[in-house]
Design a protein around this motif. Structure first.
Motif, PDB file in Angstrom:
ATOM      1  N   PHE A   1      24.407  -1.033 -12.574  1.00  0.00           N
ATOM      2  CA  PHE A   1      23.960  -0.894 -11.187  1.00  0.00           C
ATOM      3  C   PHE A   1      22.457  -1.138 -11.088  1.00  0.00           C
ATOM      4  O   PHE A   1      21.662  -0.576 -11.843  1.00  0.00           O
ATOM      5  N   ILE A   2      22.081  -1.991 -10.145  1.00  0.00           N
ATOM      6  CA  ILE A   2      20.678  -2.277  -9.853  1.00  0.00           C
ATOM      7  C   ILE A   2      20.402  -1.828  -8.423  1.00  0.00           C
ATOM      8  O   ILE A   2      21.081  -2.266  -7.489  1.00  0.00           O
ATOM      9  N   THR A   3      19.436  -0.941  -8.262  1.00  0.00           N
ATOM     10  CA  THR A   3      19.095  -0.439  -6.928  1.00  0.00           C
ATOM     11  C   THR A   3      17.944  -1.249  -6.343  1.00  0.00           C
ATOM     12  O   THR A   3      16.892  -1.397  -6.970  1.00  0.00           O
ATOM     13  N   LEU A   4      18.150  -1.793  -5.154  1.00  0.00           N
ATOM     14  CA  LEU A   4      17.108  -2.511  -4.434  1.00  0.00           C
ATOM     15  C   LEU A   4      16.539  -1.590  -3.360  1.00  0.00           C
ATOM     16  O   LEU A   4      17.291  -1.016  -2.574  1.00  0.00           O
ATOM     17  N   GLU A   5      15.222  -1.450  -3.335  1.00  0.00           N
ATOM     18  CA  GLU A   5      14.570  -0.517  -2.426  1.00  0.00           C
ATOM     19  C   GLU A   5      13.827  -1.259  -1.323  1.00  0.00           C
ATOM     20  O   GLU A   5      13.465  -2.435  -1.470  1.00  0.00           O
ATOM     21  N   ALA A   6      13.586  -0.545  -0.215  1.00  0.00           N
ATOM     22  CA  ALA A   6      12.752  -1.088   0.850  1.00  0.00           C
ATOM     23  C   ALA A   6      11.350  -1.312   0.289  1.00  0.00           C
ATOM     24  O   ALA A   6      10.742  -0.396  -0.258  1.00  0.00           O
ATOM     25  N   ASN A   7      10.849  -2.530   0.425  1.00  0.00           N
ATOM     26  CA  ASN A   7       9.621  -2.920  -0.262  1.00  0.00           C
ATOM     27  C   ASN A   7       8.550  -3.337   0.753  1.00  0.00           C
ATOM     28  O   ASN A   7       8.667  -4.370   1.413  1.00  0.00           O
ATOM     29  N   ARG A   8       7.506  -2.524   0.865  1.00  0.00           N
ATOM     30  CA  ARG A   8       6.425  -2.809   1.801  1.00  0.00           C
ATOM     31  C   ARG A   8       5.710  -4.122   1.459  1.00  0.00           C
ATOM     32  O   ARG A   8       5.270  -4.862   2.352  1.00  0.00           O
ATOM     33  N   GLU A   9       5.577  -4.428   0.174  1.00  0.00           N
ATOM     34  CA  GLU A   9       4.873  -5.634  -0.241  1.00  0.00           C
ATOM     35  C   GLU A   9       5.566  -6.903   0.235  1.00  0.00           C
ATOM     36  O   GLU A   9       4.909  -7.913   0.488  1.00  0.00           O
ATOM     37  N   VAL A  10       6.879  -6.857   0.353  1.00  0.00           N
ATOM     38  CA  VAL A  10       7.608  -8.026   0.841  1.00  0.00           C
ATOM     39  C   VAL A  10       7.228  -8.297   2.295  1.00  0.00           C
ATOM     40  O   VAL A  10       7.033  -9.451   2.700  1.00  0.00           O
TER      41      VAL A  10
ATOM     42  N   ASP B   1       5.574   1.847   7.818  1.00  0.00           N
ATOM     43  CA  ASP B   1       5.033   3.118   7.334  1.00  0.00           C
ATOM     44  C   ASP B   1       5.525   4.298   8.169  1.00  0.00           C
ATOM     45  O   ASP B   1       5.857   5.355   7.621  1.00  0.00           O
ATOM     46  N   GLU B   2       5.562   4.114   9.494  1.00  0.00           N
ATOM     47  CA  GLU B   2       5.966   5.229  10.343  1.00  0.00           C
ATOM     48  C   GLU B   2       7.449   5.560  10.175  1.00  0.00           C
ATOM     49  O   GLU B   2       7.849   6.726  10.200  1.00  0.00           O
ATOM     50  N   ILE B   3       8.259   4.537   9.961  1.00  0.00           N
ATOM     51  CA  ILE B   3       9.705   4.758   9.830  1.00  0.00           C
ATOM     52  C   ILE B   3      10.078   5.186   8.414  1.00  0.00           C
ATOM     53  O   ILE B   3      10.820   6.150   8.214  1.00  0.00           O
ATOM     54  N   ASN B   4       9.547   4.487   7.418  1.00  0.00           N
ATOM     55  CA  ASN B   4       9.951   4.719   6.027  1.00  0.00           C
ATOM     56  C   ASN B   4       8.992   5.587   5.228  1.00  0.00           C
ATOM     57  O   ASN B   4       9.383   6.187   4.226  1.00  0.00           O
ATOM     58  N   GLY B   5       7.725   5.612   5.641  1.00  0.00           N
ATOM     59  CA  GLY B   5       6.719   6.327   4.864  1.00  0.00           C
ATOM     60  C   GLY B   5       5.870   5.374   4.052  1.00  0.00           C
ATOM     61  O   GLY B   5       6.278   4.254   3.752  1.00  0.00           O
ATOM     62  N   LYS B   6       4.680   5.838   3.691  1.00  0.00           N
ATOM     63  CA  LYS B   6       3.743   5.003   2.928  1.00  0.00           C
ATOM     64  C   LYS B   6       4.071   4.975   1.439  1.00  0.00           C
ATOM     65  O   LYS B   6       3.569   4.147   0.705  1.00  0.00           O
ATOM     66  N   GLY B   7       4.879   5.882   0.989  1.00  0.00           N
ATOM     67  CA  GLY B   7       5.246   5.935  -0.424  1.00  0.00           C
ATOM     68  C   GLY B   7       6.328   6.967  -0.645  1.00  0.00           C
ATOM     69  O   GLY B   7       6.793   7.623   0.294  1.00  0.00           O
ATOM     70  N   ALA B   8       6.726   7.114  -1.900  1.00  0.00           N
ATOM     71  CA  ALA B   8       7.828   8.027  -2.231  1.00  0.00           C
ATOM     72  C   ALA B   8       7.502   9.476  -1.890  1.00  0.00           C
ATOM     73  O   ALA B   8       8.406  10.272  -1.601  1.00  0.00           O
ATOM     74  N   GLU B   9       6.220   9.827  -1.894  1.00  0.00           N
ATOM     75  CA  GLU B   9       5.828  11.219  -1.656  1.00  0.00           C
ATOM     76  C   GLU B   9       5.532  11.516  -0.189  1.00  0.00           C
ATOM     77  O   GLU B   9       5.209  12.645   0.160  1.00  0.00           O
ATOM     78  N   ASP B  10       5.606  10.500   0.665  1.00  0.00           N
ATOM     79  CA  ASP B  10       5.295  10.688   2.090  1.00  0.00           C
ATOM     80  C   ASP B  10       6.459  11.404   2.780  1.00  0.00           C
ATOM     81  O   ASP B  10       7.551  10.846   2.900  1.00  0.00           O
ATOM     82  N   LYS B  11       6.225  12.629   3.232  1.00  0.00           N
ATOM     83  CA  LYS B  11       7.267  13.419   3.898  1.00  0.00           C
ATOM     84  C   LYS B  11       7.067  13.467   5.420  1.00  0.00           C
ATOM     85  O   LYS B  11       7.735  14.236   6.106  1.00  0.00           O
ATOM     86  N   THR B  12       6.154  12.632   5.936  1.00  0.00           N
ATOM     87  CA  THR B  12       5.866  12.658   7.373  1.00  0.00           C
ATOM     88  C   THR B  12       6.546  11.541   8.137  1.00  0.00           C
ATOM     89  O   THR B  12       6.429  11.464   9.358  1.00  0.00           O
TER      90      THR B  12
END
Length: 432
Positions: free
Chosen positions: A306-315, A334-345
């Motif tokens: 299994f290969i997991t593809l993630e939402a990628n801001r750089e793309v 950023d507002e919908i997904n967050g700026k990173g894995a630790e963004d809980k806002t």
């Protein structure tokens, strides 16, 4: 290392995993590029000499060529698909006014038959192709020679019957294009197929043959060329029922022409002896937020990687040319997904419900890629917002007071709230 090189390296790692395991599943949220990645993987596997992997249009053009040639097949699983559709079954037909039944092969059996019979380019034709690539000193290649790991430069001079070779450290008064070693091409070919030897330069001929095999992925003991079956939405079908007894044959060591423990079975309708060839590769895609399907059972999971593809801001950042559109798209991402894995806002993080991982709920990067503001607004209004409404309806996101303000702002391609100016600031702006 450039982003393009990183992307190609990652793709090559995935291709190697596919070669080792034979069966992989690309999983991820909608919009993370699963469908396009399957095409890139299939093209890279079937045609290793194809190098324009960063050009979407050319990748799809090559994909279509390979599909028309029969090296790639595509199907979509659904809840009503069964063994008779996929492997083989009895199909009715009218003959002389009477209904008769004939055995009809499904897409899986058809591509297995093709893969088992198709022969690919052998080492001789690959040597000829490689020679054309190194034609002229300006197109010289560096290869390794065993056992002393010497580095050699190799090139071909048009009209010669030999290959030019010299040590990378060798210096001569005769000039840099002087080649002290010149193994004969016909003898190299004979040595490659075990019908002779380049007796003057045996080790150098071996080094050249090894370089050719690595270039064109020529495997020892086989001349079959790879075939790929792509199964879209693989988790929407009952995989155990669709594959039936053939599920065991999917394992790499159970394949014929390469597996350590090859197995054949007798098919129930045609009574034919059947096996899955080592040259067939399966790529499935799976939407991790699809709750209308059952979980893939352990018997199936053991046979797939299994290969997991993630939402990628750089793309998103690298795909939008217009600076203003890029700024708005990144701010929305950023507002919908967050700026990173630790963004809980982010919207997703603050609305998360149920047992889904946060990454599975993020809106994929393809939803944010647009050439102008109207296209971005259309994507938000008719794709992103309906998707989030569906998540809320299914209970994997929870509705909150003030959601309407988010949706109203997003329809205009804008972020909600006072943080917009900070979040949407284009990092390039300070440079101007």
């Amino acid at each position: 290392m450039s982003k393009g090189t990183q992307s190609t390296d990652r793709l090559d790692q995935q291709v190697q995993l596919l070669k080792d395991k034979k069966n992989i599943i690309l999983q991820g949220a909608p919009g993370t590029g699963k469908t396009y990645t399957t095409a890139s993987l299939a093209v890279r596997l079937c045609n290793p000499s194809f190098t324009e992997l960063e050009d979407h249009a050319k990748v799809m053009e090559e994909y279509e060529r390979l599909r028309e040639d029969g090296q790639i097949a595509f199907c979509t699983f659904h809840q009503s698909m069964d063994y008779e559709d996929f492997v083989e079954g009895l199909k009715p037909e009218i003959q002389d006014g009477h209904v008769t039944y004939k055995v009809e092969s499904g897409i899986f059996k058809r591509i297995c038959d093709k893969a088992g019979k198709a022969t690919g380019e052998d080492i001789i034709s690959c040597i000829d192709k490689y020679i054309q690539q190194i034609r002229g000193y300006e197109n010289r290649r560096e290869i390794s020679a065993k056992p002393d790991k010497t580095k050699l430069l190799v090139w071909y001079t048009e009209g010669n019957r030999t290959i030019n070779m010299r040590n990378v450290l060798y210096e001569s008064e005769k000039g840099e294009q002087y080649a002290p070693y010149q193994p004969n091409i016909d003898k190299i070919k004979a040595q490659a197929i075990g019908k002779g030897v380049e007796n003057n330069h045996t080790a150098y001929a071996n080094a050249f043959i090894k370089a050719v095999k690595e270039e064109y992925h020529v495997e020892e003991g086989t001349r079959t060329k790879p075939h790929v079956l792509i199964i879209d939405e693989i988790n929407r079908g009952n995989i155990s029922r669709i594959f039936g007894e053939l599920i065991t044959l999917l394992e790499a060591d159970k394949r014929t022409d390469g597996g350590a423990h090859p197995i054949k079975v007798t098919l129930p309708y045609s009574k034919e002896s059947f096996s899955v060839p080592s040259s067939l590769y399966i790529i499935g895609t799976m939407n991790t937020t699809d709750r209308s399907t059952g979980a893939i059972d352990y018997a199936v999971r053991r046979r797939f990687a299994f290969i997991t593809l993630e939402a990628n801001r750089e793309v998103v950042e690298g795909s939008i040319q217009d600076k203003d559109v890029r700024t708005k798209a990144l701010a929305l991402f950023d507002e919908i997904n967050g700026k990173g894995a630790e963004d809980k806002t982010s919207f997703i993080a603050t609305h998360q419900a149920g047992d889904f991982d946060l990454e599975d709920l993020k809106v994929g990067h393809s939803y944010f890629i647009a050439k102008d503001l109207p296209e971005l607004q259309r994507k938000m209004r008719y794709e992103v917002i309906p998707l989030l409404h569906e998540y809320i309806k299914d209970g994997i996101l929870q509705a909150k007071e003030g959601d309407g303000e988010y949706f109203s702002a997003w329809e205009q391609g804008e972020c909600r709230g006072p943080k917009q100016a900070e979040v949407s600031k284009d990092p390039e702006a300070d440079k101007e």
